[in-house]
Design an enzyme around this catalytic site. Structure first.
Site, mmCIF file in Angstrom:
data_model
loop_
_atom_site.group_PDB
_atom_site.id
_atom_site.type_symbol
_atom_site.label_atom_id
_atom_site.label_comp_id
_atom_site.label_asym_id
_atom_site.label_seq_id
_atom_site.Cartn_x
_atom_site.Cartn_y
_atom_site.Cartn_z
ATOM 1 N N LYS A 19 -52.702 -7.575 29.406
ATOM 2 C CA LYS A 19 -52.357 -6.307 30.049
ATOM 3 C C LYS A 19 -53.221 -5.233 29.409
ATOM 4 O O LYS A 19 -53.679 -5.391 28.265
ATOM 5 C CB LYS A 19 -50.873 -5.984 29.803
ATOM 6 C CG LYS A 19 -50.274 -5.008 30.783
ATOM 7 C CD LYS A 19 -49.777 -5.671 32.045
ATOM 8 C CE LYS A 19 -49.208 -4.661 33.010
ATOM 9 N NZ LYS A 19 -48.636 -5.294 34.206
ATOM 10 N N GLY A 73 -33.393 -0.474 45.951
ATOM 11 C CA GLY A 73 -34.775 0.011 45.973
ATOM 12 C C GLY A 73 -35.551 -0.580 47.132
ATOM 13 O O GLY A 73 -35.830 -1.786 47.146
ATOM 14 N N VAL A 74 -35.853 0.267 48.123
ATOM 15 C CA VAL A 74 -36.626 -0.234 49.267
ATOM 16 C C VAL A 74 -38.008 0.419 49.258
ATOM 17 O O VAL A 74 -38.350 1.234 50.109
ATOM 18 C CB VAL A 74 -35.884 -0.031 50.622
ATOM 19 C CG1 VAL A 74 -34.925 -1.173 50.866
ATOM 20 C CG2 VAL A 74 -35.158 1.303 50.691
ATOM 21 N N GLY A 75 -38.787 0.034 48.239
ATOM 22 C CA GLY A 75 -40.178 0.486 48.142
ATOM 23 C C GLY A 75 -41.084 -0.550 48.789
ATOM 24 O O GLY A 75 -40.702 -1.183 49.778
ATOM 25 N N VAL A 127 -42.062 -3.561 47.869
ATOM 26 C CA VAL A 127 -41.531 -4.932 47.918
ATOM 27 C C VAL A 127 -40.169 -4.958 48.618
ATOM 28 O O VAL A 127 -39.934 -5.770 49.521
ATOM 29 C CB VAL A 127 -41.392 -5.539 46.497
ATOM 30 C CG1 VAL A 127 -40.856 -6.958 46.584
ATOM 31 C CG2 VAL A 127 -42.726 -5.522 45.766
HETATM 32 P P1 NAD Z 1 -42.230 0.943 44.590
HETATM 33 O O1 NAD Z 1 -42.458 2.107 43.696
HETATM 34 O O2 NAD Z 1 -42.974 0.844 45.876
HETATM 35 O O3 NAD Z 1 -40.679 0.811 44.947
HETATM 36 C C1 NAD Z 1 -39.639 1.120 44.083
HETATM 37 C C2 NAD Z 1 -38.568 1.811 44.917
HETATM 38 O O4 NAD Z 1 -37.421 2.008 44.107
HETATM 39 C C3 NAD Z 1 -39.008 3.171 45.438
HETATM 40 O O5 NAD Z 1 -38.722 3.250 46.827
HETATM 41 C C4 NAD Z 1 -38.163 4.141 44.619
HETATM 42 O O6 NAD Z 1 -37.857 5.324 45.334
HETATM 43 C C5 NAD Z 1 -36.931 3.308 44.361
HETATM 44 N N1 NAD Z 1 -36.128 3.738 43.219
HETATM 45 C C6 NAD Z 1 -36.539 4.345 42.079
HETATM 46 N N2 NAD Z 1 -35.481 4.557 41.272
HETATM 47 C C7 NAD Z 1 -34.402 4.069 41.908
HETATM 48 C C8 NAD Z 1 -33.021 3.968 41.586
HETATM 49 N N3 NAD Z 1 -32.548 4.435 40.430
HETATM 50 N N4 NAD Z 1 -32.188 3.390 42.471
HETATM 51 C C9 NAD Z 1 -32.657 2.917 43.647
HETATM 52 N N5 NAD Z 1 -33.939 2.986 44.018
HETATM 53 C C10 NAD Z 1 -34.799 3.549 43.151
HETATM 54 O O7 NAD Z 1 -42.486 -0.358 43.697
HETATM 55 P P2 NAD Z 1 -42.654 -1.853 44.152
HETATM 56 O O8 NAD Z 1 -44.085 -2.209 44.126
HETATM 57 O O9 NAD Z 1 -41.829 -2.122 45.371
HETATM 58 O O10 NAD Z 1 -41.998 -2.598 42.892
HETATM 59 C C11 NAD Z 1 -40.607 -2.607 42.685
HETATM 60 C C12 NAD Z 1 -40.300 -3.318 41.381
HETATM 61 O O11 NAD Z 1 -40.815 -4.641 41.400
HETATM 62 C C13 NAD Z 1 -40.916 -2.666 40.132
HETATM 63 O O12 NAD Z 1 -40.038 -2.882 39.058
HETATM 64 C C14 NAD Z 1 -42.203 -3.462 39.931
HETATM 65 O O13 NAD Z 1 -42.619 -3.413 38.581
HETATM 66 C C15 NAD Z 1 -41.723 -4.848 40.325
HETATM 67 N N6 NAD Z 1 -42.791 -5.737 40.782
HETATM 68 C C16 NAD Z 1 -43.571 -5.394 41.844
HETATM 69 C C17 NAD Z 1 -44.575 -6.255 42.290
HETATM 70 C C18 NAD Z 1 -45.448 -5.917 43.462
HETATM 71 O O14 NAD Z 1 -46.137 -6.821 43.972
HETATM 72 N N7 NAD Z 1 -45.450 -4.683 43.959
HETATM 73 C C19 NAD Z 1 -44.757 -7.497 41.639
HETATM 74 C C20 NAD Z 1 -43.935 -7.817 40.557
HETATM 75 C C21 NAD Z 1 -42.949 -6.930 40.145
#
Ligand code: NAD
Length: 358
Positions: free
Chosen positions: A80, A180-182, A184
Site C-alpha cells: 500500500k 451505504g449505497v455508494g 459498491v
Molecule cells: P463510496 O464512497 O462510493 O460509498 C460509500 C457510501 O457510504 C457513500 O454513499 C456514503 O455517503 C455512505 N456513507 C458514509 N457514511 C455513512 C454512514 N455513517 N452510514 C451510511 N452510509 C454512509 O465507496 P465505495 O467504493 O462504495 O466503498 C464502500 C466501502 O467498501 C468502503 O469501506 C471501501 O473501502 C470498501 N471497498 C470498496 C471497494 C471498491 O471496489 N470500491 C473494494 C473493496 C472495499
C-alpha cells in the site's frame, strides 16, 4: 515512533520513503509481503495529521492487502502507499509523475492502484513513468472502476451464506439491509433487485437513498435504524468499524456480509457476533472482487475472466466456513488461517526486483 521497531512488529519486508520538495511530494510505500507475488495495493492521498499517522495507516493497510490477496487465491502479495497532503490543493502533474518514478524504483515489487484520494487520471499519469500501475481506464486496456466487481463478489458471498444457512444459494425473496449505497452498495442493490431480493437501505447522502428507493424499490431507513432492521443479511457497505459493542446486540439478521473494509471495530467483536448466533462472512474475503479485477489487469484484462474469478469468492467462503468448523474457530480467525496457509505454503520465497529491461 521507532520506525524499525514498528515495521518489525508486523513483519513488513520493506518501507520506502519518497520526497520531492519542489512538488511537495511526501510518500510512504509499504511492502508487507511478496511471498505470493508482487505487492499490490492502492495509493491513498490523504491529509494525515502527521507522519506517524501516515506510517501507521500504510503499515496496517498493506498487511490487510496481503491477507486479502492470499484469501482470494491470487498470486499477489500485499502493499500500500500513502501520499501525505490534501489532494484538492497539493495534486499536480509533477507530484504524481514523481511519485510514479518512486514506484518505478521498486522494479515491480510494488504495483499501485486507485484508493481514497487518487483517481483514474492519476493512474494514467503514473503510467507515463512506470508500468507497475493498475486500475487504468478500459480505453487504455485497463480494468476500469473495480466497484461492480466488488459488488459481484458480495453477491457470490451472499449465495455461499444462503447455501450454508438455508441450503439454497437462491437470493430471490431474501431481505438484505445495505448500509451505504455508494459505488459498491448501489450496484449491490441493483444486482439484488435483479434476482428478486428485497433491500432496505440507508446512507448519509439522501440523494443516493432516494435513487435506491425510486430505481430499485428499496425501503429507506435512518442511519441509526439500519441496525434494527429485521433481515436475512446485514451488509456493511459504507465505512469501517460499524460492527461494535453498541451495534452488534441490536442486529436482527442471520448473517453479515458487506464490502466495507475493517468492519469489526476491534477483532474480538467477532466473538460478540458468534455469541448472537450470527454468521460472519469476513470482510477481506467478501470484498476481494475489486482486487481480483485489478489482478486480472496485470496480465491482460478480460471482463469474462475477471467475472469468473470474482465468482470464486463463493468457494473461498465455503473453505473459510469449513475451516471454522474443522478447527473450532470463528470465521474471522478461519479466514486468517486460510490466507496464512497459502502464504506459508509459498515459503520463504520473496519476489525480487527483476533485472532491468530498459
Ligand atoms: P463510496 O464512497 O462510493 O460509498 C460509500 C457510501 O457510504 C457513500 O454513499 C456514503 O455517503 C455512505 N456513507 C458514509 N457514511 C455513512 C454512514 N455513517 N452510514 C451510511 N452510509 C454512509 O465507496 P465505495 O467504493 O462504495 O466503498 C464502500 C466501502 O467498501 C468502503 O469501506 C471501501 O473501502 C470498501 N471497498 C470498496 C471497494 C471498491 O471496489 N470500491 C473494494 C473493496 C472495499
Amino acid at each position: 515512533m521507532g520506525v524499525f521497531e514498528t515495521i518489525g512488529t508486523e513483519s513488513h519486508e520493506e518501507v520506502l520513503f519518497g520526497v520531492d520538495h519542489e512538488s511537495g511530494l511526501r510518500t510512504i510505500i509499504a511492502i508487507h509481503s511478496t511471498s505470493l507475488g508482487p505487492a499490490l495495493g492502492g495509493t491513498r492521498f490523504y491529509p494525515y495529521a502527521d507522519e506517524e499517522a501516515a506510517l501507521r495507516d500504510v503499515l496496517r493497510l498493506s498487511k490487510g492487502m496481503t491477507l486479502k490477496s492470499a484469501a482470494a487465491g491470487l498470486d499477489l502479495g500485499g502493499g500500500k502507499a500513502v501520499i501525505i497532503g490534501d489532494p484538492a490543493t497539493l495534486r499536480s502533474e509533477r507530484l504524481i509523475r514523481t511519485y510514479g518514478r518512486v514506484i518505478d524504483s521498486l522494479g515491480g515489487r510494488y504495483i499501485t492502484a486507485e484508493d481514497v484520494g487518487t483517481t483514474v487520471d492519476d493512474m494514467v499519469l503514473i503510467a507515463k513513468e512506470t508500468r507497475w500501475v493498475s486500475g487504468l481506464p478500459f480505453a487504455d486496456g485497463g480494468s476500469g472502476d473495480p466497484s461492480p466487481a466488488t459488488a459481484r463478489g458480495v453477491i457470490a458471498s451472499l449465495r455461499a451464506i444462503g447455501e450454508r444457512l438455508w441450503g439454497s444459494a437462491e437470493l430471490a425473496g431474501r431481505r438484505i439491509a445495505v448500509q451505504g449505497v455508494g459505488k459498491v452498495g448501489m450496484d449491490l442493490v441493483r444486482r439484488l433487485t435483479e434476482v428478486g431480493a428485497e433491500t432496505v437501505v440507508t446512507d448519509v447522502n439522501t440523494d443516493s437513498m432516494a435513487h435506491a428507493v425510486e430505481t430499485y424499490g428499496s425501503k429507506a431507513v435512518s442511519l441509526d435504524d439500519i441496525y434494527d432492521v429485521d433481515c436475512d443479511v446485514f451488509s456493511p457497505c459504507a465505512l469501517g468499524a460499524t460492527l461494535n459493542e453498541e451495534t452488534i446486540p441490536r442486529l436482527r439478521c442471520a448473517a453479515i456480509a458487506g464490502c466495507a473494509n475493517n468492519q469489526l471495530a476491534v477483532e474480538t467483536d467477532v466473538e460478540r457476533i458468534v455469541d448472537r448466533g450470527i454468521l460472519y462472512a469476513p470482510d477481506f474475503v467478501v470484498n476481494a472482487g475489486g482486487v481480483i479485477n485489478i489482478a486480472v489487469e496485470t496480465d491482460g484484462y478480460s471482463t469474462e475472466r475477471a467475472g469468473a474469478m470474482v465468482d470464486r469468492i463463493y468457494d473461498n467462503l465455503v473453505v473459510v466456513f469449513e475451516t471454522a468448523d474443522r478447527d473450532g474457530v470463528n470465521t474471522h480467525d478461519a479466514a486468517m488461517r486460510f490466507a496464512q496457509r497459502r502464504i506459508d505454503q509459498a515459503g520463504g520465497f520473496r519476489f525480487k526486483r527483476p533485472p532491468s529491461d530498459n
